[in-house]
Motif scaffolding. Sequence first.
Motif, mmCIF file in Angstrom:
data_model
loop_
_atom_site.group_PDB
_atom_site.id
_atom_site.type_symbol
_atom_site.label_atom_id
_atom_site.label_comp_id
_atom_site.label_asym_id
_atom_site.label_seq_id
_atom_site.Cartn_x
_atom_site.Cartn_y
_atom_site.Cartn_z
ATOM 1 N N GLN A 25 4.624 12.109 -14.249
ATOM 2 C CA GLN A 25 3.755 11.867 -15.173
ATOM 3 C C GLN A 25 4.669 10.565 -15.833
ATOM 4 O OE1 GLN A 25 2.474 15.502 -17.514
ATOM 5 N NE2 GLN A 25 1.671 15.894 -16.095
ATOM 6 N N VAL A 26 4.874 11.034 -16.803
ATOM 7 C CA VAL A 26 5.986 9.697 -17.862
ATOM 8 C C VAL A 26 7.180 9.369 -17.276
ATOM 9 C CG1 VAL A 26 6.582 8.447 -19.995
ATOM 10 C CG2 VAL A 26 4.420 9.753 -19.762
ATOM 11 N N ALA A 62 1.931 7.024 -7.001
ATOM 12 C CA ALA A 62 1.148 7.489 -7.371
ATOM 13 C C ALA A 62 1.400 9.291 -7.223
ATOM 14 C CB ALA A 62 -0.707 7.675 -6.084
ATOM 15 N N CYS A 63 2.197 9.511 -6.884
ATOM 16 C CA CYS A 63 2.654 10.712 -6.164
ATOM 17 C C CYS A 63 3.149 11.159 -7.138
ATOM 18 C CB CYS A 63 3.180 10.874 -4.784
ATOM 19 S SG CYS A 63 1.706 10.766 -3.252
ATOM 20 N N VAL A 64 4.272 10.263 -7.421
ATOM 21 C CA VAL A 64 5.439 10.473 -8.376
ATOM 22 C C VAL A 64 5.094 10.636 -9.863
ATOM 23 C CG1 VAL A 64 7.439 9.254 -9.135
ATOM 24 C CG2 VAL A 64 7.235 9.304 -6.667
ATOM 25 N N VAL A 112 11.517 6.195 -11.782
ATOM 26 C CA VAL A 112 11.718 6.937 -10.668
ATOM 27 C C VAL A 112 10.514 5.708 -9.497
ATOM 28 C CG1 VAL A 112 11.550 8.552 -9.078
ATOM 29 C CG2 VAL A 112 11.253 9.179 -11.063
ATOM 30 N N VAL A 113 10.063 5.193 -9.805
ATOM 31 C CA VAL A 113 8.948 4.692 -9.974
ATOM 32 C C VAL A 113 9.649 3.532 -9.378
ATOM 33 C CG1 VAL A 113 6.621 2.479 -10.014
ATOM 34 C CG2 VAL A 113 6.280 5.452 -10.058
ATOM 35 N N TYR A 156 1.217 -1.260 0.213
ATOM 36 C CA TYR A 156 0.039 0.019 0.067
ATOM 37 C C TYR A 156 0.721 1.440 0.005
ATOM 38 C CZ TYR A 156 -5.004 -2.860 1.156
ATOM 39 O OH TYR A 156 -5.870 -3.507 0.530
ATOM 40 N N GLY A 157 1.537 1.128 1.037
ATOM 41 C CA GLY A 157 3.032 2.148 0.880
ATOM 42 C C GLY A 157 3.720 3.009 -0.403
ATOM 43 N N PHE A 158 3.798 1.515 -1.425
ATOM 44 C CA PHE A 158 4.649 1.836 -2.601
ATOM 45 C C PHE A 158 3.608 2.471 -3.194
ATOM 46 C CE2 PHE A 158 6.018 0.158 -6.709
ATOM 47 C CZ PHE A 158 7.403 0.950 -6.573
#
Length: 234
Positions: free
Chosen positions: A211-212, A204-206, A217-218, A197-199
Amino acid sequence: MKRNIPNIITSCNLVSGCIATCYAFYGNASLALLWIVIGAVFDFFDGMSARLLNVSSPIGKELDSLADDVTFGVAPATILFYEFTVMDYPEFLEPFRNIVPFAAYILAAFSALRLAKFNLDERQSMGFIGLPTPANALFWGALVVGYPNILESNHYMILVLLALMLVSCWLLISEVPMFALKFKHWGISYPGNPVKYGFIAFSACVLMVWQVAGIAVVILAYILVSVILDAIKK
């Protein structure tokens, strides 16, 4: 008809990968990445439909691996191939400018090896051993689309990109455990769920901010968190 539905969806994944590869050859990395994402959606639903309809088959498994290597192996390798053709080279590499771009297809070969290992490995029902090919493909597509100015900033970036490609090839076939966003139970306190859930919240924030470009980064964060979790477990 029912038993052919998963194979039809898998074939749509394969076609998506072919379209992504064509766009990559023409230097349109953005549309290539879009079709990789579309292929990933088909890849998600072919396995789900096979389980729901109870029509899994050896043919479907082989077809799925073929489609995945095109969409998540050949297509991102072609994105990288084109990027290698437009980057600046240091003087000692200039004589090899027409050869170096083909090194990108090492990525496709290691993706195929990763998929073959996955088919034979029974340890990966609730997690992954090594970097999943969709994550690797999304990383390379997002890196080229999101950071062209950095990649083409100086003539030594080609060496950085080649080294990074070799690292990702190793990660594909490594024995490093990678967590999967699969839930046995939806409770937030259930073992393993706080990390998941944290990931998801972090991702979502990143993505909202970058955006793309945030996709790369994710994926890097996913690898880092997996390595940390494995180190803690050991």
